[in-house]
Design an enzyme around this catalytic site. Structure first.
Site, mmCIF file in Angstrom:
data_model
loop_
_atom_site.group_PDB
_atom_site.id
_atom_site.type_symbol
_atom_site.label_atom_id
_atom_site.label_comp_id
_atom_site.label_asym_id
_atom_site.label_seq_id
_atom_site.Cartn_x
_atom_site.Cartn_y
_atom_site.Cartn_z
ATOM 1 N N ALA A 153 21.541 4.615 37.768
ATOM 2 C CA ALA A 153 20.465 4.921 36.826
ATOM 3 C C ALA A 153 19.839 3.644 36.280
ATOM 4 C CB ALA A 153 20.999 5.762 35.672
ATOM 5 N N GLY B 3 24.532 7.044 40.312
ATOM 6 C CA GLY B 3 23.592 7.931 40.990
ATOM 7 C C GLY B 3 23.308 7.527 42.417
ATOM 8 N N GLU C 266 26.054 9.068 44.288
ATOM 9 C CA GLU C 266 25.861 10.521 44.256
ATOM 10 C C GLU C 266 24.782 10.951 45.251
ATOM 11 O OE1 GLU C 266 26.935 12.187 39.927
ATOM 12 O OE2 GLU C 266 25.436 10.595 39.870
ATOM 13 N N GLU D 117 30.605 5.745 35.557
ATOM 14 C CA GLU D 117 30.036 6.372 34.355
ATOM 15 C C GLU D 117 30.983 6.456 33.164
ATOM 16 O OE1 GLU D 117 27.389 7.841 37.697
ATOM 17 O OE2 GLU D 117 29.520 7.384 37.414
#
Length: 304
Positions: A110, A155, A158, A178
């Site tokens: 992110a 992310g 992911e 995270e």
């Protein structure tokens, strides 16, 4: 034996294959979440390339936001949404590769500087939209390949987990950090990672935020191949070309049978396999395969 056959027969009569990976009760929510950010403005950080000539059918999504190591902000998310949407409507696309043009990074996760300026409700909407976008990527009907060189964190990992296959260079670094930011992976990481590497190992990686290299990722089954640094794209292209030579309908039905079958009871999964096999029977490609075998030549598939 007779009782078992009757049970299977009853299951086949009641089995209804899904037309979407999202339950009907949640499809409105998926559309609403995508609408939070999706618009048709061009993205400066995501581009779509369709390969040509003998590689026609292979498409590449390229990430290019070097100033923040491909961190996912609103512009990149919009670009990913529009690009995946375009690919889903392109009947000529047979294989998708996602790669970075930024050296030594796939995607750093992110954009925390942008995130810092958001309210809690804006963060919630952004993460929900990102999760829905990666779910859309996951259920594309064609095979998808993540090409990982360098960092794939948060992310970024992911997104790679949402692909069917992952190829990395041996200097790649992967992780879900995270919890170190007092949050959890929110774009599918808590669900996809354990399904790929197992629950206990996924818990360790998420609880600790530990980063792993390419060789370890290969040893735990997180990636399909780990190759010398700088060669991940070549290996991914080799695999994409191999897939691109196969019958397009067959490959799509194989993906559907595997992905959807793993989400239901085995008896229903076998019924799904039957339904998917049925989709390949009355195709010109199947007849072409038999003709090519008889004539001792390479088949020429058209996706019909």
């Amino acid at each position: 034996m007779v009782a078992a056959l009757k049970a299977v027969s009853r299951s086949l009569r009641h089995y209804k294959p899904r037309t979407s990976a999202f339950p009907e009760s949640q499809q409105w929510l998926y559309v609403a979440r995508r609408g939070l950010i999706l618009d048709q403005a061009p993205s400066h950080s995501v581009s779509l390339h369709r390969l040509s000539d003998s590689d026609s059918g292979i498409v590449e999504v390229t990430l290019e936001r070097p100033e923040v190591r491909n961190a996912i902000g609103k512009d990149m998310l919009r670009g990913l949404q529009n690009t995946f949407e375009a690919i889903s409507k392109d009947s000529s696309a047979n294989v998708l590769m996602i790669r970075s043009k930024v050296p030594k990074v796939f995607c750093a996760g992110a954009d925390l500087k942008e995130r810092k300026m958001m309210s809690s409700s804006e963060v919630r909407d952004f993460v929900n939209t990102l999760r829905a976008t990666f779910s859309f990527l996951e259920v594309l009907c064609i095979p998808t390949i993540a090409v990982i060189e360098g960092a794939a964190l948060g992310g970024g990992l992911e997104m790679a987990l949402s692909c069917d296959l992952r190829i990395c260079g041996e200097e790649a670094v992967m992780g879900l950090p995270e919890t170190g930011l007092a949050i959890i992976p929110g774009a599918g990481g808590t669900q996809r990672l354990p399904r790929i590497v197992g629950k206990a190992l996924a818990k360790e990686l998420i609880f600790t935020g530990r980063k792993i290299g390419g060789r370890e990722a290969m040893s735990i089954g997180l990636v399909n191949y780990c190759v010398p640094a700088g060669e991940a794209h070549l290996k991914a292209l080799e695999i994409a070309r191999n897939i691109n030579e196969k019958g397009p309908i067959a490959v799509r039905m194989a993906k559907k049978a595997i992905d959807e079958g793993l989400e239901v009871h085995k008896t229903s999964a076998l019924a799904l396999e039957e339904e998917c096999y049925e989709q390949t029977l009355n195709t010109n490609d199947r007849l072409e395969a038999l003709a090519a075998f008889a004539e001792k030549r390479k088949p020429r598939y058209t996706g019909d």
